[in-house]
Scaffold this active site. Structure first.
Site, PDB file in Angstrom:
ATOM      1  N   CYS A 214     -30.063 -24.298  70.362  1.00  0.00           N
ATOM      2  CA  CYS A 214     -30.919 -23.760  71.397  1.00  0.00           C
ATOM      3  C   CYS A 214     -30.288 -24.035  72.759  1.00  0.00           C
ATOM      4  O   CYS A 214     -29.901 -25.166  73.042  1.00  0.00           O
ATOM      5  CB  CYS A 214     -32.288 -24.418  71.305  1.00  0.00           C
ATOM      6  SG  CYS A 214     -33.346 -23.990  72.696  1.00  0.00           S
ATOM      7  N   CYS A 217     -32.790 -26.859  74.502  1.00  0.00           N
ATOM      8  CA  CYS A 217     -33.051 -28.227  74.025  1.00  0.00           C
ATOM      9  C   CYS A 217     -32.044 -28.678  72.980  1.00  0.00           C
ATOM     10  O   CYS A 217     -32.173 -29.768  72.423  1.00  0.00           O
ATOM     11  CB  CYS A 217     -34.476 -28.332  73.491  1.00  0.00           C
ATOM     12  SG  CYS A 217     -34.698 -27.488  71.922  1.00  0.00           S
ATOM     13  N   CYS A 236     -36.461 -21.265  68.359  1.00  0.00           N
ATOM     14  CA  CYS A 236     -36.200 -22.704  68.358  1.00  0.00           C
ATOM     15  C   CYS A 236     -37.453 -23.433  67.886  1.00  0.00           C
ATOM     16  O   CYS A 236     -38.507 -23.322  68.514  1.00  0.00           O
ATOM     17  CB  CYS A 236     -35.822 -23.188  69.756  1.00  0.00           C
ATOM     18  SG  CYS A 236     -35.638 -24.979  69.805  1.00  0.00           S
ATOM     19  N   CYS A 239     -38.528 -26.242  70.977  1.00  0.00           N
ATOM     20  CA  CYS A 239     -39.087 -25.913  72.299  1.00  0.00           C
ATOM     21  C   CYS A 239     -39.721 -24.529  72.351  1.00  0.00           C
ATOM     22  O   CYS A 239     -40.303 -24.143  73.351  1.00  0.00           O
ATOM     23  CB  CYS A 239     -38.027 -26.053  73.380  1.00  0.00           C
ATOM     24  SG  CYS A 239     -36.811 -24.733  73.392  1.00  0.00           S
ATOM     25  N   ASP A 366      -3.798 -19.500  73.314  1.00  0.00           N
ATOM     26  CA  ASP A 366      -4.054 -20.255  72.085  1.00  0.00           C
ATOM     27  C   ASP A 366      -4.404 -19.272  70.971  1.00  0.00           C
ATOM     28  O   ASP A 366      -5.401 -18.566  71.062  1.00  0.00           O
ATOM     29  CB  ASP A 366      -5.229 -21.206  72.341  1.00  0.00           C
ATOM     30  CG  ASP A 366      -5.497 -22.104  71.158  1.00  0.00           C
ATOM     31  OD1 ASP A 366      -4.754 -22.028  70.163  1.00  0.00           O
ATOM     32  OD2 ASP A 366      -6.455 -22.892  71.234  1.00  0.00           O
TER      33      ASP A 366
END
Lengths: 457, 256
Positions: A214, A217, A236, A239, A366
């Site tokens: 999330c 949170c 979530c 929260c 990369d």
């Protein structure tokens, strides 16, 4: 309007001069004119963009160029005069190039709308200069991380930047938790688009998932279903953050041939068709249509512009070389590459490919990301041969070997032209060769294919 | 024969293609008729890591790293240290490497406790150390070059009892100052060479495979594999990035 300064004029002239030389030499350079002009006048972007009545920014990881180009097509059909960076050069230099192109020799903008695709790491650097009225955000996937550090930081910087633009309206992808979180994080008026559940969604996640946590949170998100990567219907449990209600929803998508779906707006539902393939392009056309509708453009104009859209270099661009079909598709990160592979697996017949991997600045230095692409899905597919080219062609071949592709189906050919030639030898008339380059291989590949196409005519 | 691999926090520590190392170990075992068994052990799960031949931890973003550190201290750290003491082989990369040290000091001066497998500590630095890296290390009495890519802001310093994995030929390594890269304690390896380290360095993959198998089967001789593609990739990276940049001028001269 005040007269442009000598510095600004010199910058514009220099940019135009370089662009002219580029064109004469047949080069597709879309950054150099802007880069040189910005050296002369570092405030050039602000000066040119401020002459526009409205500024629209399109950002995100994947689909920016396609979204931007579809939207440009719609705006032009609706009568707007638009300056936009059509080839996808989306850092400061590319933005400047696009603006210079639409500026007169006297330093006056010839266009009234600036529609700018902006690289997600560049957004915080240019937002204050651009002062956009609208910002469209596509998605946030892992992309070229060596330039940016991690994804969380990039999103935080964009949110910070957006907070400082008064009156900015956000058009956001509701299905991507990281994108949707921008609404709360910025406090700006936000409008959402998303794709409804259909037979294309999956109940299980893919391996590569960027936004598992999330954004508020850090608790692990729960998904009712996934579209791909972290896109889906999430919630979530800690929260309560969840996929927001959408203003524009794609319903009942059909994928072959081309993309067809219904756009649900309030009580209304109307049909859109786009001559492109790939589930990810459904999101791109949806984002463009959402922005156009937000601007009040008529449904008929949107539908017509979408129907007649022609892709730019490497966005599923098609070539015909002596009866053999070649499809050129840009690949640049795991989420995008997975989507491309998945759409190739829907095709019939043996898969013959040329994959061109570079590790220059614009590709991302990369190449570790190749190991996050799910090449394992090719192991059971009818693969003919895969030719690996580019500076990191050998890395690509190793990745495919460990994905379970037999070594005798892999070849490394360093020279791009030879690689294409060999690829064409693999297929017969009516068959298709797939050429998948990273960014700095895209334009050279396009040039090679165009000239081969020309010769056979 | 089989090799039992504990893949810790596969959903959180999966930055930059780190899972390529698991893929490489499994394939190189399979190609020799050794059966790999990979068990993913996630947040909140307790596990007896002594049961495993090999433990793997990848890298993660800062936010994920804090969640993991807490979980590791609570559920798995003790068992992980015991396993290594009893001969389990381990590879930890970037973020995973950092949290096996004594502590990580953030930019604000806060110290996040690690599990102390390596007598080493990490300090948040200004600016990220990013780029291709080539180090020289000794394997079975031979000098070998190990190639990879690093991208980290933490600077790691080794204490007594822990050896570096190698000497930096090009790139930054542990901290960009002392010229060393990585840490080795018993059969536990920590390194900043992230992503697909093992497929690019097949001799290192085989060394880890041997070390893992030794625990249950005693000294093992591995059948050599056809490593043409891997070796080519390795050599190209050494060629392009293995030299220090001071030779730039000489490079220009040689082109004239």
């Amino acid at each position: 309007m005040s007269l442009p300064s000598i510095k600004t004029l010199l910058a514009v002239w220099l940019g135009k001069g370089i662009a002219c030389v580029n064109r004469t030499l047949g080069r597709g350079g879309t950054s150099l004119p802007g880069m040189a002009a910005l050296k002369v006048d570092p405030a050039l972007i602000k000066k040119l963009v401020s002459q526009h009545r409205q500024v629209i920014v399109v950002t995100g990881t994947n689909g920016k160029t396609t979204t931007n180009n579809i939207l440009a097509g719609i705006l032009i059909r609706a009568g707007y005069r638009v300056a936009w960076n059509r080839a996808g050069a989306n850092m400061k230099s590319g933005i400047a190039t696009a603006l210079i192109e639409n500026t007169s020799l006297l330093g006056k903008a010839r266009t009234s709308t600036a529609l700018l695709e902006v690289d997600e790491a560049t957004v915080p650097l240019v937002l204050a200069d651009l002062q956009p009225a609208i910002m469209v955000v596509t998605n946030f996937f892992r992309d070229q991380l060596d330039r940016y550090g991690e994804l969380d930081k990039t999103v935080a910087l964009i949110a910070e930047g957006a907070k400082k633009i008064p009156g900015l309206k956000l058009i956001l992808n509701a299905d991507d938790p990281l994108v949707a979180s921008l609404a709360q994080r910025t406090g700006r008026d936000s409008y959402f688009y998303g794709v409804a559940a259909s037979r294309w969604v999956s109940r299980v996640p893919e391996q590569v998932r960027e936004g598992c946590h999330c954004p508020f949170c850090s608790h692990c998100l729960e998904y009712a279903y996934y579209h791909f990567s972290q896109l889906g219907n999430y919630r979530c449990p800690q929260c309560g953050f969840s996929r927001p209600p959408v203003h524009w929803e794609a319903v009942d998508p059909d994928m072959a041939p081309g993309i067809t779906f219904y756009l649900q707006e309030k009580e209304e539902r109307w049909r859109l068709s786009l001559p492109l393939e790939g589930y990810y392009n459904l999101y791109n056309v949806l984002a463009a249509a959402a922005a156009a509708r937000f601007m009040g453009i008529d449904q008929k104009i949107v539908a017509e512009a979408v129907r007649t859209y022609t892709p730019q270099t490497g966005r599923m661009e098609e070539f015909n070389i002596g009866g053999k079909r070649v499809l050129l598709v840009l690949v640049k990160n795991p989420a995008g590459f997975n989507q491309v592979l998945r759409s190739l697996l829907l095709k019939e017949g043996p898969l013959n490919m040329v994959i061109a991997i570079n590790d220059l600045d614009a590709d991302g230095k990369d190449v570790s990301w190749l190991w996050d692409v799910n090449f394992e899905m090719l192991a059971k597919a009818p693969v003919g041969k895969i030719i690996c080219t580019g500076l990191r062609g050998a890395d690509m071949a190793v990745r495919l070997k460990y994905a379970g592709i037999p070594e005798e189906k892999l070849r490394i050919i360093d020279d791009r032209e030879e690689a294409v030639e060999e690829g064409l030898n693999l297929i017969g008339p009516g068959e298709t060769l797939y050429v998948l380059p990273t960014y700095t291989n895209l334009f050279p590949m396009s040039k090679i294919l165009s000239s081969r196409q020309g010769k056979r005519k | 024969m089989e090799i039992k691999i504990a893949y810790l926090y596969s959903h959180q520590l999966n930055l930059y293609g780190d899972r390529g190392n698991i893929i490489a170990l499994c394939r190189r075992a399979e190609w020799r008729g050794i059966r790999p068994v990979v068990v993913e052990i996630g947040l909140g799960e307790k596990a007896d890591l002594k049961e495993y031949d090999f433990i793997f931890l990848g890298g993660g973003s800062d936010r994920e790293q804090q969640i993991i550190t807490a979980d590791l201290l609570r559920y798995k750290g003790h068992s992980l240290v015991e396993a290594v003491e009893e001969g389990t082989a381990l590879l930890s990369i970037c973020g995973g490497y950092q949290l096996l040290g004594q502590f990580y000091r953030t930019a604000t001066g806060e110290e996040i406790k690690g599990i102390g497998l390596f007598n080493a500590y990490t300090v948040a630095g200004k600016g990220r150390l990013i780029g291709n890296i080539v180090i020289e290390t000794e394997i079975d009495g031979f000098k070998r070059m190990v190639v990879g890519f690093e991208n980290h802001s933490g600077r790691t310093y080794l204490g007594a009892g822990v050896k570096p994995m190698g000497r930096v030929l090009a790139g930054y390594g542990n901290n960009g100052e002392d010229g060393f890269e990585g840490a080795v304690y018993k059969k536990a390896w920590g390194t900043y060479l992230h992503g697909p380290l093992l497929p690019k360095n097949p001799f290192l993959a085989d060394l880890l495979l041997r070390q893992a198998l030794e625990k249950r089967y005693g000294p093992v001789e591995l059948v050599p594999l056809k490593d043409g593609l891997e070796t080519l990739t390795h050599e190209r990276i050494v060629e392009r990035f293995g030299k220090k940049k001071k030779k730039l001028f000489a490079g220009i001269l040689s082109k004239i």
